[in-house]
Motif scaffolding. Structure first.
Motif, PDB file in Angstrom:
ATOM      1  N   ALA A  45       0.851  -1.201   0.000  1.00  0.00           N
ATOM      2  CA  ALA A  45       0.000   0.000   0.000  1.00  0.00           C
ATOM      3  C   ALA A  45       0.881   1.244   0.000  1.00  0.00           C
ATOM      4  O   ALA A  45       1.454   1.605   1.030  1.00  0.00           O
ATOM      5  CB  ALA A  45      -0.915   0.010   1.216  1.00  0.00           C
ATOM      6  N   VAL A  46       1.007   1.869  -1.158  1.00  0.00           N
ATOM      7  CA  VAL A  46       1.860   3.056  -1.276  1.00  0.00           C
ATOM      8  C   VAL A  46       0.998   4.267  -1.582  1.00  0.00           C
ATOM      9  O   VAL A  46       0.162   4.241  -2.478  1.00  0.00           O
ATOM     10  CB  VAL A  46       2.914   2.876  -2.384  1.00  0.00           C
ATOM     11  N   HIS A  47       1.224   5.326  -0.826  1.00  0.00           N
ATOM     12  CA  HIS A  47       0.430   6.531  -0.977  1.00  0.00           C
ATOM     13  C   HIS A  47       0.981   7.430  -2.088  1.00  0.00           C
ATOM     14  O   HIS A  47       1.884   7.059  -2.836  1.00  0.00           O
ATOM     15  CB  HIS A  47       0.367   7.282   0.354  1.00  0.00           C
ATOM     16  N   GLU A  48       0.451   8.633  -2.139  1.00  0.00           N
ATOM     17  CA  GLU A  48       0.727   9.579  -3.222  1.00  0.00           C
ATOM     18  C   GLU A  48       2.165  10.095  -3.210  1.00  0.00           C
ATOM     19  O   GLU A  48       2.791  10.282  -4.250  1.00  0.00           O
ATOM     20  CB  GLU A  48      -0.256  10.743  -3.071  1.00  0.00           C
ATOM     21  N   TYR A  49       2.700  10.341  -1.992  1.00  0.00           N
ATOM     22  CA  TYR A  49       4.066  10.832  -1.828  1.00  0.00           C
ATOM     23  C   TYR A  49       4.893   9.784  -1.079  1.00  0.00           C
ATOM     24  O   TYR A  49       4.355   9.036  -0.255  1.00  0.00           O
ATOM     25  CB  TYR A  49       4.087  12.140  -1.025  1.00  0.00           C
ATOM     26  N   VAL A  50       6.208   9.758  -1.358  1.00  0.00           N
ATOM     27  CA  VAL A  50       7.106   8.878  -0.609  1.00  0.00           C
ATOM     28  C   VAL A  50       8.089   9.730   0.178  1.00  0.00           C
ATOM     29  O   VAL A  50       8.507  10.806  -0.275  1.00  0.00           O
ATOM     30  CB  VAL A  50       7.856   7.890  -1.536  1.00  0.00           C
ATOM     31  N   LEU A  51       8.437   9.238   1.354  1.00  0.00           N
ATOM     32  CA  LEU A  51       9.302   9.983   2.280  1.00  0.00           C
ATOM     33  C   LEU A  51      10.479   9.112   2.694  1.00  0.00           C
ATOM     34  O   LEU A  51      10.293   7.963   3.119  1.00  0.00           O
ATOM     35  CB  LEU A  51       8.495  10.394   3.516  1.00  0.00           C
ATOM     36  N   ARG A 114      -1.836  15.677   1.699  1.00  0.00           N
ATOM     37  CA  ARG A 114      -1.307  14.594   0.869  1.00  0.00           C
ATOM     38  C   ARG A 114      -1.134  13.340   1.727  1.00  0.00           C
ATOM     39  O   ARG A 114      -0.848  13.428   2.921  1.00  0.00           O
ATOM     40  CB  ARG A 114       0.039  14.991   0.267  1.00  0.00           C
ATOM     41  N   TYR A 115      -1.293  12.197   1.103  1.00  0.00           N
ATOM     42  CA  TYR A 115      -1.053  10.931   1.799  1.00  0.00           C
ATOM     43  C   TYR A 115       0.397  10.515   1.534  1.00  0.00           C
ATOM     44  O   TYR A 115       0.859  10.577   0.398  1.00  0.00           O
ATOM     45  CB  TYR A 115      -2.012   9.848   1.308  1.00  0.00           C
ATOM     46  N   ILE A 116       1.086  10.107   2.599  1.00  0.00           N
ATOM     47  CA  ILE A 116       2.535   9.884   2.528  1.00  0.00           C
ATOM     48  C   ILE A 116       2.893   8.461   2.965  1.00  0.00           C
ATOM     49  O   ILE A 116       2.354   7.954   3.954  1.00  0.00           O
ATOM     50  CB  ILE A 116       3.274  10.900   3.433  1.00  0.00           C
ATOM     51  N   THR A 117       3.810   7.841   2.236  1.00  0.00           N
ATOM     52  CA  THR A 117       4.399   6.566   2.653  1.00  0.00           C
ATOM     53  C   THR A 117       5.841   6.812   3.078  1.00  0.00           C
ATOM     54  O   THR A 117       6.637   7.345   2.298  1.00  0.00           O
ATOM     55  CB  THR A 117       4.345   5.528   1.523  1.00  0.00           C
ATOM     56  N   PHE A 118       6.149   6.433   4.299  1.00  0.00           N
ATOM     57  CA  PHE A 118       7.435   6.717   4.951  1.00  0.00           C
ATOM     58  C   PHE A 118       8.273   5.436   4.966  1.00  0.00           C
ATOM     59  O   PHE A 118       7.848   4.413   5.506  1.00  0.00           O
ATOM     60  CB  PHE A 118       7.134   7.215   6.373  1.00  0.00           C
ATOM     61  N   PHE A 139      -0.423   8.923   6.914  1.00  0.00           N
ATOM     62  CA  PHE A 139       0.800   8.271   6.443  1.00  0.00           C
ATOM     63  C   PHE A 139       0.780   6.794   6.832  1.00  0.00           C
ATOM     64  O   PHE A 139       0.068   6.372   7.742  1.00  0.00           O
ATOM     65  CB  PHE A 139       2.042   8.950   7.036  1.00  0.00           C
ATOM     66  N   ASN A 140       1.571   6.015   6.118  1.00  0.00           N
ATOM     67  CA  ASN A 140       1.896   4.663   6.556  1.00  0.00           C
ATOM     68  C   ASN A 140       3.406   4.498   6.480  1.00  0.00           C
ATOM     69  O   ASN A 140       4.116   5.373   5.959  1.00  0.00           O
ATOM     70  CB  ASN A 140       1.162   3.602   5.741  1.00  0.00           C
ATOM     71  N   GLU A 141       3.924   3.431   7.037  1.00  0.00           N
ATOM     72  CA  GLU A 141       5.374   3.311   7.202  1.00  0.00           C
ATOM     73  C   GLU A 141       5.847   1.893   6.909  1.00  0.00           C
ATOM     74  O   GLU A 141       5.205   0.915   7.301  1.00  0.00           O
ATOM     75  CB  GLU A 141       5.773   3.704   8.633  1.00  0.00           C
ATOM     76  N   PHE A 142       6.971   1.797   6.216  1.00  0.00           N
ATOM     77  CA  PHE A 142       7.657   0.528   5.992  1.00  0.00           C
ATOM     78  C   PHE A 142       9.056   0.623   6.604  1.00  0.00           C
ATOM     79  O   PHE A 142       9.794   1.575   6.322  1.00  0.00           O
ATOM     80  CB  PHE A 142       7.798   0.236   4.491  1.00  0.00           C
TER      81      PHE A 142
END
Length: 221
Positions: A45-51, A114-118, A139-142
């Motif tokens: 599950a990857v959001h719109e932006y990556v961090l 924005r939705y962010i994947t960290f 946000f979600n995180e990996f």
């Protein structure tokens, strides 16, 4: 008689980095006090932006074959070197800062909706997630790499130490003590664990390995 200080770098330095710094009379010895291991993860599950907050996180993502999937998404990051690595691999970096504490308000102000994947490491501060939760940033995180301490007994007579992370300080102190050595730190966050240990702390003008080595050269001029 001239003084030729011996400095222990708590990570091994790439030749390309050493080429950019004129060490002069500084004698540099190198030892990795932390190691990193890439962690396998499912990109479900990857959001719109990556961090990304480190180069290690970027390298882990790339090593697992996710570059072509993820570099279509705009990136936010901590560190000029992380930014450069992302751009070299096809990402558009929308916002970056030298420190997480500087990036957090930028994200809250400009990317709150924005939705962010960290993508993070196993050892990280809660600064960004706490700021996101406090301000309603989704946000979600990996966790994509693991930091492993590699404490080694130092056998050299040294005048100074170069530290690039709090974890490296923790690792070094497991087998060694700090007395009169000057501690050159890549940034404020890295220097924090040394408070109460020593007052001989010099912080690099920029949070890069090159600037940390340059701080050693400038100190002993």
């Amino acid at each position: 008689m001239s003084f030729n200080p011996t400095i222990l770098s708590t990570r091994k330095i790439k030749a390309s980095v050493l080429d950019t710094v004129a060490l002069g009379k500084v004698h540099l010895v190198e030892q990795d006090y932390i190691l990193t291991e890439h962690l396998v993860f499912d990109l479900d599950a990857v959001h719109e932006y990556v961090l990304f907050t480190s180069q290690n996180a970027v390298k882990s993502v790339i090593s697992q074959g996710y570059r072509e999937v993820l570099n279509k998404k705009p990136a936010l990051c901590v560190g000029i070197k992380t930014k450069e690595l992302l751009e070299e691999n096809g990402w558009e970096v929308k916002a970056w800062a030298h420190y997480a504490k500087e990036l957090a308000p930028i994200i809250v102000q400009d990317y709150k909706d924005r939705y962010i994947t960290f993508f993070s490491g196993s050892i990280r501060r809660d600064l960004l997630p706490d700021a996101f939760r406090a301000n309603g940033v989704v946000f979600n995180e990996f966790t994509v790499y693991q930091t492993v301490l590699n404490p080694v007994k130092n056998e050299y007579k040294i005048d100074g130490l170069c530290f690039y992370s709090p974890s490296a300080i923790e690792s070094y102190l497991q087998q060694n003590s700090i007395t009169t050595e000057v501690c050159f730190c890549i940034g404020d966050t890295t220097a924090e664990p040394l408070k109460g240990v020593t007052q001989n702390i010099v912080i690099a003008k920029q949070p890069t390995v090159e600037a940390t080595l340059q701080a050693c050269v400038d100190y002993y001029k």
